[in-house]
Design a protein around this motif. Structure first.
Motif, PDB file in Angstrom:
ATOM      1  N   LEU A 123       8.403 -10.631   9.802  1.00 55.66           N
ATOM      2  CA  LEU A 123       7.199 -11.029   9.056  1.00 55.66           C
ATOM      3  C   LEU A 123       7.172 -12.519   8.715  1.00 55.66           C
ATOM      4  O   LEU A 123       6.110 -13.077   8.445  1.00 55.66           O
ATOM      5  N   GLN A 174      11.510   2.490   7.017  1.00 54.83           N
ATOM      6  CA  GLN A 174      11.394   2.350   8.470  1.00 54.83           C
ATOM      7  C   GLN A 174      12.468   1.373   8.988  1.00 54.83           C
ATOM      8  O   GLN A 174      13.178   1.661   9.960  1.00 54.83           O
ATOM      9  N   TYR A 213       9.514  10.645   7.631  1.00 50.96           N
ATOM     10  CA  TYR A 213      10.858  10.129   7.917  1.00 50.96           C
ATOM     11  C   TYR A 213      11.948  11.188   7.777  1.00 50.96           C
ATOM     12  O   TYR A 213      13.084  10.945   8.130  1.00 50.96           O
ATOM     13  N   ILE A 240      -0.073  -7.819   3.767  1.00 49.36           N
ATOM     14  CA  ILE A 240      -0.216  -6.426   3.324  1.00 49.36           C
ATOM     15  C   ILE A 240       0.838  -5.609   4.068  1.00 49.36           C
ATOM     16  O   ILE A 240       1.002  -5.755   5.285  1.00 49.36           O
ATOM     17  N   ILE A 241       1.589  -4.811   3.325  1.00 44.87           N
ATOM     18  CA  ILE A 241       2.594  -3.938   3.958  1.00 44.87           C
ATOM     19  C   ILE A 241       2.466  -2.545   3.344  1.00 44.87           C
ATOM     20  O   ILE A 241       1.879  -2.386   2.268  1.00 44.87           O
ATOM     21  N   SER A 242       3.021  -1.563   4.035  1.00 40.91           N
ATOM     22  CA  SER A 242       3.008  -0.214   3.469  1.00 40.91           C
ATOM     23  C   SER A 242       4.348   0.053   2.783  1.00 40.91           C
ATOM     24  O   SER A 242       5.351  -0.599   3.100  1.00 40.91           O
ATOM     25  N   VAL A 286       2.095   4.753   0.836  1.00 39.70           N
ATOM     26  CA  VAL A 286       1.866   5.780   1.863  1.00 39.70           C
ATOM     27  C   VAL A 286       2.952   6.849   1.729  1.00 39.70           C
ATOM     28  O   VAL A 286       3.971   6.630   1.076  1.00 39.70           O
ATOM     29  N   SER A 287       2.723   7.977   2.366  1.00 40.81           N
ATOM     30  CA  SER A 287       3.710   9.062   2.299  1.00 40.81           C
ATOM     31  C   SER A 287       4.910   8.743   3.197  1.00 40.81           C
ATOM     32  O   SER A 287       4.760   8.141   4.266  1.00 40.81           O
ATOM     33  N   GLN A 313       0.864  -1.191   0.000  1.00 42.91           N
ATOM     34  CA  GLN A 313       0.000   0.000   0.000  1.00 42.91           C
ATOM     35  C   GLN A 313       0.897   1.237   0.000  1.00 42.91           C
ATOM     36  O   GLN A 313       1.777   1.362   0.856  1.00 42.91           O
ATOM     37  N   ALA A 348       6.199   2.267   3.370  1.00 42.32           N
ATOM     38  CA  ALA A 348       7.134   2.876   4.328  1.00 42.32           C
ATOM     39  C   ALA A 348       7.993   1.836   5.021  1.00 42.32           C
ATOM     40  O   ALA A 348       8.965   2.181   5.689  1.00 42.32           O
ATOM     41  N   VAL A 349       7.643   0.563   4.878  1.00 43.70           N
ATOM     42  CA  VAL A 349       8.300  -0.453   5.700  1.00 43.70           C
ATOM     43  C   VAL A 349       9.806  -0.542   5.415  1.00 43.70           C
ATOM     44  O   VAL A 349      10.615  -0.709   6.339  1.00 43.70           O
TER      45      VAL A 349
END
Lengths: 364, 100
Positions: free
Chosen positions: A297, A312, A263, A304-306, A258-259, A256, A308-309
Motif C-alpha cells: 500500500l 488476510q 477465513y 480505504i481498507i477492509s 467486513v465479515s 470498512q 479483513a486486510v
C-alpha cells in the motif's frame, strides 16, 4: 350455500354487522403480536390472522347452529395463528399472550396435553382471548374489547401435520379410514419426536456457545476447538484491531468493517485446530503481515481498507512461511473468491511482492 | 470514464470504461444511481474496459454493494483486470464481492 334456519340467519346478520369491527380487531391483534414477538427477540415461521368468511360461518351454522345462542358464542370469527420453529417457543409465546390478552381459560385448550399416553395426533395450543382495555381502547367501538378471538400456537412440524391432515377433507377422527388414521398418527408421533429433538439440539448448541464464550473470556483458547461458533466468539474480542489500525495508518485510510468468517476454512488449512492455534498464528505473523501491507500500500494512495486486510496478510505470510508457495496462495484466493483462473495471476503478484520482504529470505 | 446501464429482465448490467479516479467519481456516482434503487435484481458491474480504480472508485463499489444488500439485490463484478484485482486484494475487499 345451504338454506339456514331463522336462528342461524339471525347469527349471520349479527356477523355482517360485526364485520368492520372484527376486521379492525384483526389488525390490532396482529400488530400487537408482531410487536411483542420482535420485542422479545423471538423468531417465528409465520404470524397471520383471518376473519372467518360468511360461507365458512354459514357452513358451521348449518352443522351446529343450535349450539350457539348468538354470535358472541362463536369464538373463532377472528383467528390468529403463530407458527414457531421450536416447541419451547410455543410455550414462550403462550406466556407472552397471557400477559397481553385476557384469556378465557374455560374455553382455551392445549391439544398437546389431551392425548392419551399411547396416542398421537393434532398438537396445538388454542387460546380464546379478548383484547383488554389496558392494551387498546376506543370509546367509539367498545366491541373491540368484547369480541373473543382464537389464538393458535404450534410448531412448523405440527402445522405441516395439521395442514396435510386437513387437506384430506375429513372433519373428524371418526370419519377417517382406520388404516389411514393409524398412518397419520404414526407420523404425528414421529414429528413430535423430531420437534423435541430440534429443541434439545438448540438447547445444547446454546449451552456450547456459552461455554465457548466463557473459555474465550477466560483466555483458555487452547481448550476451544476451532469451529464457526468458536471463531465468531474469538473475533468478538477484536484480536486484529491493532494490526488493522497500523495498516490503516500507512495511508491514513478508513477501515470498512467486513465479515471474517470466510477465513475459517483457510485457518483450518493452515493447521489451526484450536483458537489457541489461531491466536499464535496471528501473534507470530503480525509484524510480517504489517510489512507486507506497507510494501503493497505504501506506493499507492488507497485510503480505504477492509477490516479483513490484517487477517488476510497474516494468512498470506503464514502460507509462504510454511513453504506452500504460489499453490498455497491460489488455494487461499480460491477459498476467498471462488475458483477462477485469475487467482493464479493474483498469487503470482502477491508472491512477487512478498519475495522482497525479509521473512521470505529467512524461509528460503 | 463512462458508465452505461442496461436492464435485461432480472439483471442490470453497468458497463464501466476508462479510469475510475477521484475526478470521475462524481459523474460515476450519478450514473450508478439506478443501481442503488434496484430491488431483487442481479447487478453486474462489467469492468472489462475499466483501466484503473482509486479509493473513490472502491467507495462507489461499496455503496452499490451496501444498497444492493438492503434491497435484496446481488452484485457481481465481472472481467476486472489484474491491476484492479490486486487493488481488491491489497485493501482486503477481495472476499466482499463476487468476482467473476
Amino acid at each position: 350455500m345451504e338454506s339456514l334456519d331463522l336462528h342461524s340467519e339471525f347469527i349471520l346478520e349479527q356477523y355482517r354487522e360485526a364485520l368492520p369491527v372484527v376486521s379492525r380487531l384483526k389488525e390490532i391483534v396482529l400488530s400487537t403480536l408482531r410487536d411483542a414477538i420482535n420485542k422479545n427477540g423471538l423468531i417465528v415461521t409465520a404470524i397471520d390472522a383471518r376473519v372467518k368468511t360468511e360461507q365458512s360461518l354459514a357452513g358451521k351454522l348449518a352443522l351446529k347452529g343450535q349450539k350457539y345462542h348468538d354470535l358472541s358464542d362463536i369464538t373463532d370469527i377472528l383467528g390468529a395463528r403463530i407458527i414457531t420453529f421450536y416447541t419451547d417457543d410455543v410455550d414462550r409465546i403462550a406466556a407472552m399472550a397471557e400477559q397481553l390478552f385476557d384469556i378465557d381459560w374455560d374455553n382455551s385448550v392445549d391439544k398437546r396435553r389431551l392425548h392419551q399416553l399411547d396416542s398421537f395426533g393434532y398438537n396445538s395450543l388454542h387460546y380464546i382471548c379478548r383484547l383488554p382495555e389496558s392494551l387498546y381502547r376506543d370509546p367509539e367501538q367498545p366491541q373491540l374489547n368484547r369480541i373473543r378471538f382464537e389464538l393458535q400456537l404450534r410448531t412448523t412440524l405440527q402445522h405441516a401435520w395439521a395442514a396435510i391432515n386437513h387437506d384430506t377433507g375429513y372433519k373428524s377422527g371418526v370419519e377417517i379410514p382406520r388404516e389411514y388414521m393409524r398412518q397419520m398418527n404414526r407420523l404425528a408421533g414421529m414429528l413430535e419426536l423430531a420437534d423435541d429433538e430440534f429443541s434439545r439440539i438448540r438447547t445444547e448448541l446454546n449451552d456450547y456457545r456459552r461455554r465457548v464464550q466463557q473459555l474465550v473470556q477466560n483466555g483458555k483458547l487452547d481448550d476451544v476447538m476451532l469451529d464457526g461458533d468458536a471463531f465468531r466468539s474469538y473475533l468478538q474480542a477484536r484480536p486484529l484491531d491493532k494490526l488493522n489500525k497500523r495498516i490503516a495508518a500507512i495511508n491514513q485510510a478508513e477501515i470498512q468493517e467486513v465479515s471474517l468468517v470466510h477465513y475459517l476454512s483457510i485457518l483450518c488449512d493452515l493447521g489451526c485446530k484450536t483458537l489457541g492455534d489461531v491466536n499464535r498464528l496471528i501473534t507470530d505473523n503480525t509484524e510480517d503481515a504489517y510489512r507486507l501491507a506497507r510494501h503493497q500500500l505504501g506506493n499507492t494512495d488507497l485510503d480505504i481498507i477492509s477490516s479483513a486486510v490484517g487477517l488476510q496478510n497474516v494468512c498470506i505470510v503464514s502460507i509462504l512461511k510454511q513453504g506452500e508457495g504460489k499453490k498455497g496462495l491460489v488455494r487461499m484466493f480460491d477459498a476467498l473468491n471462488g475458483q477462477t483462473p485469475q487467482n493464479e495471476l493474483l498469487a503470482d503478484l502477491t508472491y512477487t511482492q512478498a519475495a522482497a520482504l525479509p521473512f521470505m529470505k529467512e524461509h528460503n | 470514464m463512462t458508465t452505461q446501464i442496461q436492464e435485461n429482465g432480472n439483471q442490470i448490467i453497468a458497463t464501466m470504461s476508462g479510469r475510475l479516479d477521484t475526478a470521475a467519481a462524481i459523474p460515476t456516482t450519478e450514473a450508478v444511481k439506478p443501481l442503488l434503487e434496484a430491488s431483487n435484481k442481479q447487478i453486474i458491474l462489467d469492468c472489462e474496459k475499466l483501466e484503473y480504480i482509486s479509493s473513490s472508485g472502491l467507495r462507489i463499489f461499496l455503496s452499490i454493494r451496501k444498497e444492493a444488500a438492503a434491497h435484496s439485490s446481488k452484485v457481481i463484478v465481472r472481467n476486472i483486470n489484474a491491476d484492479i484485482r490486486q487493488v481488491f486484494v491489497m485493501t482486503g475487499f477481495i472476499s466482499l464481492f463476487e468476482i467473476q
